[in-house]
Design a protein around this motif. Sequence first.
Motif, short mmCIF file in Angstrom:
data_model
loop_
_atom_site.label_atom_id
_atom_site.label_comp_id
_atom_site.label_asym_id
_atom_site.label_seq_id
_atom_site.Cartn_x
_atom_site.Cartn_y
_atom_site.Cartn_z
N LYS A 6 -61.21 6.92 -86.29
CA LYS A 6 -61.57 8.32 -85.96
C LYS A 6 -61.92 8.46 -84.48
O LYS A 6 -61.50 9.39 -83.81
N LEU A 7 -62.66 7.48 -83.96
CA LEU A 7 -63.02 7.49 -82.53
C LEU A 7 -61.77 7.37 -81.66
O LEU A 7 -61.63 8.08 -80.65
N LYS B 91 -58.72 8.31 -82.42
CA LYS B 91 -58.00 9.59 -82.50
C LYS B 91 -58.69 10.63 -81.61
O LYS B 91 -58.02 11.38 -80.89
N THR B 92 -59.99 10.67 -81.67
CA THR B 92 -60.74 11.64 -80.85
C THR B 92 -60.51 11.38 -79.36
O THR B 92 -60.25 12.30 -78.59
#
Length: 183
Positions: free
Chosen positions: A11-12, A14-15
């Motif tokens: 998730k990090l 992708k962010t």
Amino acid sequence: MSESVGKKNAKLAKTLLVIAVAMFGFGYALVPIYDVLCEWKWIERDRPDDIKKVPEVAYEVDLSREITVEFITMLNESTPMEFRAEKKQIKVHPGEYNTVNFYATNKTNKDLLARAIPSFSPAVISSYFEKIMCFCFDEQIFKPQETKTLPMRFTINPKLPKEYNTITLSYTYFDNTEKSVKK
């Protein structure tokens, strides 16, 4: 536990990827956004493409105000010329027309194509400083060792806000000879 850390890392990543793409897109679109904002807000820009020649208009001369106009001449470091203004500064009344001569000499033994780029201080002044005739409107061709007298005729629009009493106009000459050869 490690699966949860793996999801968090994904998730990090992708962010961070979305932020990097957004930053690249913003940087890429900055110039068009700036052009649109300037056009929308009627912001005067003093780029060579925007140097405007205005017709001579009969203004009512404001004798109650006196504006000091300072002239600064510079050369780009690779420009083999001498360049100076006839006067370092003059005092003018808004609405009256004045002509100041500048002198430029090609110090080489070959033809030189050069262009003077103006800039104002404070920058907001540029929309009130109206040039009728200026060597900065076009590129100048200098023969070897040639000296030219370059007149600049101008007026200051009487609508200039009263808080401005000094205007600094600087010109920088750039050697465009190699650019013209490459065309």
